[in-house]
Enzyme design. Structure first.
Site, PDB file in Angstrom:
ATOM      1  N   THR A 123       0.810  -1.209   0.000  1.00 18.64           N
ATOM      2  CA  THR A 123       0.000   0.000   0.000  1.00 18.64           C
ATOM      3  C   THR A 123       0.848   1.265   0.000  1.00 18.64           C
ATOM      4  O   THR A 123       1.991   1.248   0.480  1.00 18.64           O
ATOM      5  CB  THR A 123      -0.897  -0.016   1.260  1.00 18.64           C
ATOM      6  OG1 THR A 123      -1.493   1.262   1.448  1.00 18.64           O
ATOM      7  CG2 THR A 123      -0.107  -0.342   2.524  1.00 18.64           C
ATOM      8  N   ASP A 124       0.258   2.355  -0.476  1.00 22.73           N
ATOM      9  CA  ASP A 124       0.959   3.655  -0.416  1.00 22.73           C
ATOM     10  C   ASP A 124       1.023   4.183   1.018  1.00 22.73           C
ATOM     11  O   ASP A 124       1.779   5.114   1.301  1.00 22.73           O
ATOM     12  CB  ASP A 124       0.263   4.678  -1.328  1.00 22.73           C
ATOM     13  CG  ASP A 124      -1.191   4.949  -0.975  1.00 22.73           C
ATOM     14  OD1 ASP A 124      -1.752   4.226  -0.116  1.00 22.73           O
ATOM     15  OD2 ASP A 124      -1.781   5.890  -1.548  1.00 22.73           O
ATOM     16  N   GLU A 125       0.237   3.591   1.929  1.00 21.46           N
ATOM     17  CA  GLU A 125       0.215   4.110   3.313  1.00 21.46           C
ATOM     18  C   GLU A 125       1.544   3.924   4.027  1.00 21.46           C
ATOM     19  O   GLU A 125       1.793   4.570   5.044  1.00 21.46           O
ATOM     20  CB  GLU A 125      -0.901   3.437   4.122  1.00 21.46           C
ATOM     21  CG  GLU A 125      -2.262   3.754   3.568  1.00 21.46           C
ATOM     22  CD  GLU A 125      -3.404   3.555   4.557  1.00 21.46           C
ATOM     23  OE1 GLU A 125      -3.157   3.430   5.764  1.00 21.46           O
ATOM     24  OE2 GLU A 125      -4.556   3.528   4.093  1.00 21.46           O
ATOM     25  N   TYR A 150      -1.865  -0.297  11.074  1.00 15.80           N
ATOM     26  CA  TYR A 150      -1.991  -0.997   9.779  1.00 15.80           C
ATOM     27  C   TYR A 150      -0.791  -0.681   8.885  1.00 15.80           C
ATOM     28  O   TYR A 150      -0.126  -1.585   8.360  1.00 15.80           O
ATOM     29  CB  TYR A 150      -3.298  -0.585   9.076  1.00 15.80           C
ATOM     30  CG  TYR A 150      -3.313  -0.936   7.596  1.00 15.80           C
ATOM     31  CD1 TYR A 150      -3.400  -2.264   7.188  1.00 15.80           C
ATOM     32  CD2 TYR A 150      -3.222   0.054   6.614  1.00 15.80           C
ATOM     33  CE1 TYR A 150      -3.391  -2.601   5.826  1.00 15.80           C
ATOM     34  CE2 TYR A 150      -3.216  -0.270   5.258  1.00 15.80           C
ATOM     35  CZ  TYR A 150      -3.299  -1.593   4.870  1.00 15.80           C
ATOM     36  OH  TYR A 150      -3.293  -1.917   3.542  1.00 15.80           O
ATOM     37  N   LYS A 154       2.187  -3.156   7.399  1.00 15.51           N
ATOM     38  CA  LYS A 154       2.454  -3.354   5.964  1.00 15.51           C
ATOM     39  C   LYS A 154       3.896  -2.948   5.640  1.00 15.51           C
ATOM     40  O   LYS A 154       4.557  -3.581   4.819  1.00 15.51           O
ATOM     41  CB  LYS A 154       1.470  -2.547   5.105  1.00 15.51           C
ATOM     42  CG  LYS A 154       0.032  -3.022   5.148  1.00 15.51           C
ATOM     43  CD  LYS A 154      -0.188  -4.438   4.620  1.00 15.51           C
ATOM     44  CE  LYS A 154      -0.002  -4.559   3.125  1.00 15.51           C
ATOM     45  NZ  LYS A 154      -0.377  -5.933   2.642  1.00 15.51           N
TER      46      LYS A 154
HETATM   47  P1  NAD Z   1      -9.757  -7.406   2.508  1.00 14.43           P
HETATM   48  O1  NAD Z   1      -9.749  -7.070   3.965  1.00 14.43           O
HETATM   49  O2  NAD Z   1     -10.977  -7.168   1.710  1.00 14.43           O
HETATM   50  O3  NAD Z   1      -9.374  -8.948   2.329  1.00 14.43           O
HETATM   51  C1  NAD Z   1      -8.365  -9.581   3.050  1.00 14.43           C
HETATM   52  C2  NAD Z   1      -8.526 -11.087   2.878  1.00 14.43           C
HETATM   53  O4  NAD Z   1      -7.449 -11.740   3.572  1.00 14.43           O
HETATM   54  C3  NAD Z   1      -9.835 -11.641   3.468  1.00 14.43           C
HETATM   55  O5  NAD Z   1     -10.420 -12.537   2.567  1.00 14.43           O
HETATM   56  C4  NAD Z   1      -9.377 -12.356   4.738  1.00 14.43           C
HETATM   57  O6  NAD Z   1     -10.216 -13.433   5.097  1.00 14.43           O
HETATM   58  C5  NAD Z   1      -7.988 -12.819   4.336  1.00 14.43           C
HETATM   59  N1  NAD Z   1      -7.111 -13.011   5.493  1.00 14.43           N
HETATM   60  C6  NAD Z   1      -6.906 -12.160   6.533  1.00 14.43           C
HETATM   61  N2  NAD Z   1      -6.045 -12.713   7.420  1.00 14.43           N
HETATM   62  C7  NAD Z   1      -5.676 -13.911   6.911  1.00 14.43           C
HETATM   63  C8  NAD Z   1      -4.785 -14.930   7.352  1.00 14.43           C
HETATM   64  N3  NAD Z   1      -4.105 -14.822   8.508  1.00 14.43           N
HETATM   65  N4  NAD Z   1      -4.628 -16.020   6.575  1.00 14.43           N
HETATM   66  C9  NAD Z   1      -5.314 -16.155   5.408  1.00 14.43           C
HETATM   67  N5  NAD Z   1      -6.184 -15.224   4.949  1.00 14.43           N
HETATM   68  C10 NAD Z   1      -6.354 -14.107   5.692  1.00 14.43           C
HETATM   69  O7  NAD Z   1      -8.496  -6.653   1.912  1.00 14.43           O
HETATM   70  P2  NAD Z   1      -8.315  -5.941   0.497  1.00 14.43           P
HETATM   71  O8  NAD Z   1      -8.838  -4.554   0.572  1.00 14.43           O
HETATM   72  O9  NAD Z   1      -8.765  -6.859  -0.572  1.00 14.43           O
HETATM   73  O10 NAD Z   1      -6.711  -5.825   0.465  1.00 14.43           O
HETATM   74  C11 NAD Z   1      -5.927  -6.909  -0.053  1.00 14.43           C
HETATM   75  C12 NAD Z   1      -4.467  -6.523   0.035  1.00 14.43           C
HETATM   76  O11 NAD Z   1      -4.236  -5.331  -0.695  1.00 14.43           O
HETATM   77  C13 NAD Z   1      -3.970  -6.250   1.456  1.00 14.43           C
HETATM   78  O12 NAD Z   1      -2.679  -6.769   1.583  1.00 14.43           O
HETATM   79  C14 NAD Z   1      -3.961  -4.734   1.541  1.00 14.43           C
HETATM   80  O13 NAD Z   1      -2.981  -4.294   2.467  1.00 14.43           O
HETATM   81  C15 NAD Z   1      -3.597  -4.357   0.124  1.00 14.43           C
HETATM   82  N6  NAD Z   1      -4.074  -3.056  -0.357  1.00 14.43           N
HETATM   83  C16 NAD Z   1      -5.394  -2.732  -0.239  1.00 14.43           C
HETATM   84  C17 NAD Z   1      -5.835  -1.517  -0.765  1.00 14.43           C
HETATM   85  C18 NAD Z   1      -7.293  -1.113  -0.696  1.00 14.43           C
HETATM   86  O14 NAD Z   1      -7.616   0.015  -1.036  1.00 14.43           O
HETATM   87  N7  NAD Z   1      -8.196  -1.976  -0.283  1.00 14.43           N
HETATM   88  C19 NAD Z   1      -4.926  -0.646  -1.387  1.00 14.43           C
HETATM   89  C20 NAD Z   1      -3.578  -1.023  -1.461  1.00 14.43           C
HETATM   90  C21 NAD Z   1      -3.171  -2.234  -0.959  1.00 14.43           C
HETATM   91  O1  DAU Z   2      -4.137   3.894   0.565  1.00 13.57           O
HETATM   92  C1  DAU Z   2      -4.371   2.518   0.455  1.00 13.57           C
HETATM   93  C2  DAU Z   2      -5.213   2.058   1.623  1.00 13.57           C
HETATM   94  O2  DAU Z   2      -6.533   2.503   1.383  1.00 13.57           O
HETATM   95  C3  DAU Z   2      -5.191   0.548   1.815  1.00 13.57           C
HETATM   96  O3  DAU Z   2      -3.895   0.142   2.124  1.00 13.57           O
HETATM   97  C4  DAU Z   2      -6.141   0.128   2.937  1.00 13.57           C
HETATM   98  O4  DAU Z   2      -6.186  -1.285   3.035  1.00 13.57           O
HETATM   99  C5  DAU Z   2      -7.525   0.645   2.609  1.00 13.57           C
HETATM  100  O5  DAU Z   2      -8.406   0.353   3.670  1.00 13.57           O
HETATM  101  C6  DAU Z   2      -7.488   2.159   2.356  1.00 13.57           C
HETATM  102  O6  DAU Z   2      -7.230   2.892   3.584  1.00 13.57           O
HETATM  103  P1  DAU Z   2      -8.001   4.241   3.973  1.00 13.57           P
HETATM  104  O7  DAU Z   2      -7.972   4.370   5.435  1.00 13.57           O
HETATM  105  O8  DAU Z   2      -7.537   5.366   3.143  1.00 13.57           O
HETATM  106  O9  DAU Z   2      -9.496   3.829   3.438  1.00 13.57           O
HETATM  107  P2  DAU Z   2     -10.949   4.061   4.078  1.00 13.57           P
HETATM  108  O10 DAU Z   2     -11.938   3.694   3.028  1.00 13.57           O
HETATM  109  O11 DAU Z   2     -11.069   3.454   5.420  1.00 13.57           O
HETATM  110  O12 DAU Z   2     -10.983   5.640   4.263  1.00 13.57           O
HETATM  111  C7  DAU Z   2     -10.831   6.522   3.154  1.00 13.57           C
HETATM  112  C8  DAU Z   2     -10.886   7.936   3.668  1.00 13.57           C
HETATM  113  O13 DAU Z   2     -12.216   8.200   4.134  1.00 13.57           O
HETATM  114  C9  DAU Z   2      -9.984   8.185   4.866  1.00 13.57           C
HETATM  115  O14 DAU Z   2      -9.485   9.518   4.796  1.00 13.57           O
HETATM  116  C10 DAU Z   2     -10.903   8.052   6.062  1.00 13.57           C
HETATM  117  C11 DAU Z   2     -12.227   8.560   5.517  1.00 13.57           C
HETATM  118  N1  DAU Z   2     -13.447   7.954   6.098  1.00 13.57           N
HETATM  119  C12 DAU Z   2     -13.518   6.600   6.177  1.00 13.57           C
HETATM  120  C13 DAU Z   2     -14.618   5.983   6.731  1.00 13.57           C
HETATM  121  C14 DAU Z   2     -14.704   4.485   6.850  1.00 13.57           C
HETATM  122  C15 DAU Z   2     -14.493   8.765   6.518  1.00 13.57           C
HETATM  123  O15 DAU Z   2     -14.427  10.008   6.416  1.00 13.57           O
HETATM  124  N2  DAU Z   2     -15.590   8.151   7.048  1.00 13.57           N
HETATM  125  C16 DAU Z   2     -15.699   6.808   7.203  1.00 13.57           C
HETATM  126  O16 DAU Z   2     -16.728   6.332   7.739  1.00 13.57           O
END
Ligand code: NAD
Ligand code: DAU
Length: 336
Positions: A123-125, A150, A154
């Site tokens: 992630t970019d975080e 988180y 990562k």
């Molecule tokens: P998600 O939370 O939707 O899915 C995570 C999955 O991993 C789930 O199916 C969960 O059951 C499984 N899991 C969790 N712990 C586990 C374990 N110990 N063993 C096996 N399976 C396990 O997550 P997502 O949003 O699909 O993100 C997937 C990946 O991409 C993550 O590594 C996250 O850090 C990264 N990522 C997410 C975003 C985003 O915006 N969602 C952006 C950049 C990177």
């Molecule tokens: O940048 C990549 C990341 O993006 C991934 O690595 C993470 O897995 C993914 O969850 C996401 O993180 P964020 O914290 O940015 O996503 P989220 O959707 O939780 O929040 C997006 C923005 O919206 C953030 O600034 C927080 C804000 N927010 C979020 C929620 C859930 C609100 O204002 N209200 C809310 O209820």
């Protein structure tokens, strides 16, 4: 090719499995997922009888299980993680176990069985927070500066992946991607939360002043970027992915959703801010653009319309998710 996809029942992992089976029908996929609250086999109903797809319920920290699954695997695509920042603030230990220890164990077993590629989804975080309205963006050379449990977990996992490359010559690649949105995203995250709350006639919670900025990317563009890195990426390299919306605030995102859905802005509810809330993320994707000619296929608003339409059509999918464990989580997060 035989791929092990970890976390394939989650949001991006399940989109990746659909994408890969559509574009590489001859390949085999093993999906290893422990099915936490975020794992959902309803994301994979259309492939569950595909002979090229197999599901294994299990945890990436279970070394004996990994030892049984890994023989014959060519490529590991590692999505499994605890992924929600707010939950990491409530319970950081879960994030250390899966994201740090789990990644290390997976690397160890992948090395032992000599996989041809270990691709780590990150992630970019990990790069921290940027100032609003600055020209600065993250890229592959930005210093690590994680600010939530988180992001810290990562960052640790990225360091472990690189350590396995330099120390043991495990053939790795890493992608650091921005915020994804699209089908099958859990409604704990901002965009599906806003859409489904509107569909339920509820308020839409905005943290703090709502002026935080995220760099949104449609999940299928992310899957295509991963495909390019798997097929053309250079071993040991990191690629940043994103770069579509570096100036759109959360408030603006929600206003656009309300406009598309024909709802009044009066449903916006300002709630208490996230502790340590990162102000702005923005990613410079020059490397992946120049090396592979990758860029998002459509613009943010086009994808927002498609995403809203998906949630409108898949009422049953998200009501199942919202009626489960999420009900208690929502109360704790927004009503206490
Ligand atoms: P998600 O939370 O939707 O899915 C995570 C999955 O991993 C789930 O199916 C969960 O059951 C499984 N899991 C969790 N712990 C586990 C374990 N110990 N063993 C096996 N399976 C396990 O997550 P997502 O949003 O699909 O993100 C997937 C990946 O991409 C993550 O590594 C996250 O850090 C990264 N990522 C997410 C975003 C985003 O915006 N969602 C952006 C950049 C990177
Ligand atoms: O940048 C990549 C990341 O993006 C991934 O690595 C993470 O897995 C993914 O969850 C996401 O993180 P964020 O914290 O940015 O996503 P989220 O959707 O939780 O929040 C997006 C923005 O919206 C953030 O600034 C927080 C804000 N927010 C979020 C929620 C859930 C609100 O204002 N209200 C809310 O209820």
């Amino acid at each position: 090719m035989k791929l092990l996809v970890t976390g394939g029942a989650g949001f991006i992992g399940s989109n990746f499995i659909h994408y890969w089976l559509n574009h590489h029908a001859q390949d085999e996929i093993v999906n290893l997922d422990s099915l936490t609250y975020a794992g959902n086999l309803e994301n994979l109903l259309s492939v569950e009888h595909n002979p090229h797809y197999k599901f294994n319920q299990g945890d990436i920290t279970e070394i004996e299980l990994l030892d049984k699954i890994m023989p014959g695997i060519d490529i590991v695509v590692h999505f499994a993680a605890e992924s929600h920042v707010d939950r990491s603030i409530r319970k950081p230990a879960d994030f250390m176990k899966t994201n740090v220890l789990g990644t290390e164990i997976l690397l160890e077993v992948a090395l032992k069985h000599k996989v041809k590629r270990f691709h780590h989804i990150s992630t970019d975080e990990v790069y921290g927070s940027l100032q609003l309205h600055s020209q600065t963006k993250f890229n592959e050379y930005s210093a690590y500066n994680p600010r939530s449990p988180y992001a810290a977990s990562k960052a640790a996992s990225d360091h472990l992946v690189r350590a396995y490359f330099f120390t043991y010559k495990l053939p790795v690649t890493i992608t650091n991607c921005t915020n994804n949105f699209g089908p099958y995203q859990h409604p704990e995250k901002l965009i599906p939360l806003a859409i489904t709350n509107v569909l339920e006639g509820k308020k839409v919670p905005i943290y703090g002043d709502g002026l935080y900025v995220r760099d949104w990317l449609y999940v299928k563009d992310h899957c295509r970027a991963i495909e390019l890195v798997l097929t053309k990426g250079r071993i040991g390299e990191t690629y940043c992915v994103g770069g579509m919306t570096d100036e759109i605030s959360n408030l603006e995102v929600v206003k656009r959703i309300l406009k598309i859905m024909g709802k009044s802005e009066s449903v916006i509810e300002y709630v208490k801010d996230r502790p340590g809330h990162d102000r702005r993320y923005a990613v410079d994707c020059k490397k992946i653009e120049t090396e592979f000619d990758w860029k998002p296929l459509y613009d943010f608003d086009t994808y927002l319309v498609q995403t809203i339409s998906w949630y409108e059509k898949n009422h049953e999918w998200w009501t199942h998710v919202k009626n489960g464990e999420y009900t208690n989580y929502y109360k704790k997060q927004y009503q206490e």
